[in-house]
Design an enzyme around this catalytic site. Sequence first.
Site, PDB file in Angstrom:
ATOM      1  N   GLU A 194       0.946  -1.333  -0.174  1.00 54.64           N
ATOM      2  CA  GLU A 194      -0.064  -0.056   0.008  1.00 54.64           C
ATOM      3  C   GLU A 194       0.853   1.330   0.050  1.00 54.64           C
ATOM      4  O   GLU A 194       1.759   1.491   0.883  1.00 54.64           O
ATOM      5  CB  GLU A 194      -0.807  -0.055   1.249  1.00 54.64           C
ATOM      6  CG  GLU A 194      -2.211   0.330   0.912  1.00 54.64           C
ATOM      7  CD  GLU A 194      -2.951  -0.502  -0.058  1.00 54.64           C
ATOM      8  OE1 GLU A 194      -3.129  -0.340  -1.224  1.00 54.64           O
ATOM      9  OE2 GLU A 194      -3.439  -1.725   0.304  1.00 54.64           O
ATOM     10  N   HIS A 195       0.433   2.157  -1.095  1.00 56.31           N
ATOM     11  CA  HIS A 195       1.154   3.331  -1.259  1.00 56.31           C
ATOM     12  C   HIS A 195       2.744   3.149  -1.526  1.00 56.31           C
ATOM     13  O   HIS A 195       3.393   4.019  -1.821  1.00 56.31           O
ATOM     14  CB  HIS A 195       1.018   4.188   0.095  1.00 56.31           C
ATOM     15  CG  HIS A 195      -0.092   4.824   0.232  1.00 56.31           C
ATOM     16  ND1 HIS A 195      -0.318   6.085   0.232  1.00 56.31           N
ATOM     17  CD2 HIS A 195      -1.221   4.235   1.055  1.00 56.31           C
ATOM     18  CE1 HIS A 195      -1.740   6.409   0.607  1.00 56.31           C
ATOM     19  NE2 HIS A 195      -2.185   5.364   1.155  1.00 56.31           N
ATOM     20  N   GLY A 234     -15.918   4.618  -3.368  1.00 59.28           N
ATOM     21  CA  GLY A 234     -15.273   4.876  -2.200  1.00 59.28           C
ATOM     22  C   GLY A 234     -14.843   4.022  -1.153  1.00 59.28           C
ATOM     23  O   GLY A 234     -14.723   4.083  -0.023  1.00 59.28           O
ATOM     24  N   LEU A 258     -11.643   0.104  -3.513  1.00 58.20           N
ATOM     25  CA  LEU A 258     -11.756  -1.165  -4.486  1.00 58.20           C
ATOM     26  C   LEU A 258     -11.412  -0.628  -5.751  1.00 58.20           C
ATOM     27  O   LEU A 258     -11.558  -1.307  -6.847  1.00 58.20           O
ATOM     28  CB  LEU A 258     -13.016  -1.887  -4.637  1.00 58.20           C
ATOM     29  CG  LEU A 258     -13.199  -2.459  -2.750  1.00 58.20           C
ATOM     30  CD1 LEU A 258     -14.387  -3.409  -2.950  1.00 58.20           C
ATOM     31  CD2 LEU A 258     -12.055  -3.261  -2.422  1.00 58.20           C
ATOM     32  N   ASP A 302      -3.529   0.607  -9.443  1.00 59.05           N
ATOM     33  CA  ASP A 302      -4.987   0.460  -9.529  1.00 59.05           C
ATOM     34  C   ASP A 302      -5.063  -0.056 -11.137  1.00 59.05           C
ATOM     35  O   ASP A 302      -5.934  -0.737 -11.524  1.00 59.05           O
ATOM     36  CB  ASP A 302      -5.735   1.584  -9.061  1.00 59.05           C
ATOM     37  CG  ASP A 302      -5.735   1.765  -7.756  1.00 59.05           C
ATOM     38  OD1 ASP A 302      -5.046   0.904  -6.995  1.00 59.05           O
ATOM     39  OD2 ASP A 302      -6.222   2.562  -7.203  1.00 59.05           O
ATOM     40  N   TYR A 352      -4.132  11.914   1.511  1.00 60.80           N
ATOM     41  CA  TYR A 352      -3.320  11.241   0.277  1.00 60.80           C
ATOM     42  C   TYR A 352      -2.099  12.095  -0.310  1.00 60.80           C
ATOM     43  O   TYR A 352      -0.940  11.777  -0.362  1.00 60.80           O
ATOM     44  CB  TYR A 352      -4.205  10.971  -0.751  1.00 60.80           C
ATOM     45  CG  TYR A 352      -3.496   9.820  -1.769  1.00 60.80           C
ATOM     46  CD1 TYR A 352      -4.192   8.346  -1.488  1.00 60.80           C
ATOM     47  CD2 TYR A 352      -2.699   9.939  -2.600  1.00 60.80           C
ATOM     48  CE1 TYR A 352      -3.477   7.523  -2.357  1.00 60.80           C
ATOM     49  CE2 TYR A 352      -2.101   8.788  -3.455  1.00 60.80           C
ATOM     50  CZ  TYR A 352      -2.593   7.537  -3.342  1.00 60.80           C
ATOM     51  OH  TYR A 352      -2.050   6.747  -4.221  1.00 60.80           O
TER      52      TYR A 352
END
Length: 401
Positions: free
Chosen positions: A34-35, A141, A144, A191, A243
């Site tokens: 993640e990130h 939101g 996903l 994504d 973010y």
Amino acid sequence: MSAAPAARELFASSFGREPDGIWSAPGRVNLIGEHTDYNEGFVLPFAIPHRTYAAVALRTDNRIRVASSFARLTVECALEDLAHLFPVEHQGADRDVPEWSAYVLGVAWALGASTGSAGEAGSATRFRGVDIAIASDVPVGAGLSSSAAIEGAVASALNDLWELGLDPVTLAQVGRRAENEAVGAPTGIMDQMASMLGQEDAATFIDCRSLETRSVPTGFRDAGLEVLVIDTQVTHAHSTGGYRERRESCERGAQLLGIRSLRDASVADLPRAAEIMDDVTLRRVRHIVTENQRVLDTVAAVTEQGPRAIGELLVASHASMRDDFEISTPELDAAVETALANGAIGARMTGGGFGGSAIALVAHASVDAVTDAVQQAFAAAGFTAPHLFTVSPSDGPRRDV
């Protein structure tokens, strides 16, 4: 139920004719990593069965019209005006169109830019106008990647109708450019790559620097395991400040270490980082560095030992996002802790954070028990009731009709 009929019905009611076809692309779950994508690191997502559908037809002029089940308004402009809507220097600020439509219009604009026709899309024969209607069963939101599903469906449709012949990785790059520059969300490419390259029963290992990929069979089905998604119903938006602040912290950390990106740092660099960074920047850097290593360890574990070996890595990932990157929420923490207390092999929040979903790796026979426990825990805490459902690794974009 598939949203494909809804897309067709919306197209007919909005534009008074039938579409030339319906294309779709999936949302994604990030198993781990993640990130790390915008830090040129490693990720391990997989596409999910939930999809966004784009009903599309060519026009005889240079207009693009967009309708969506998300909104009542139909948005329209000339193709050659897209370059004026999305000037690079503003990147998402003060758009004259609703944000939901910027995902669609941004893809059309980015396709023109990627093929050397930016600002000239309306003049080339292959860039004829289009009508587009969007419907989706990817929860918005929920972390996903409903946005990448929109981008993938629209990019696939226009790639076919405009006869561009672009490959999936290029279309993923188009989607990222649309999201970064048209919408103004400073996301990486994970994504879009996950959506475009999805394969049944496999996750996609992505090197976000080289864009090299490898299909990694998960073995979930053979091991009797399910990935349970716990949508907390706390919505988030990547274009908001949290973010962006995390990304800026990562860039600052890389600069202090004298490296191109945090991809070039290892766990062995963390003691030096502690000497030269403030506490917040250090913790942001520590998450990225350790998360990159967890992705590599997860690929090795699932390949060599099977999916039951990855539970502790998922748990460690969540703790890092909660404590070092500070992107979890009370609802996400409750989902993870309750799932683990009721037999989940591993669990973590997934997606950009500040809301959205958690995932839990659960034995098939335990899905109902974990689901009930999470629902009860949310009710006891006074949280909004979560939406729980299972997902499995699925295929990427396709033309459905």
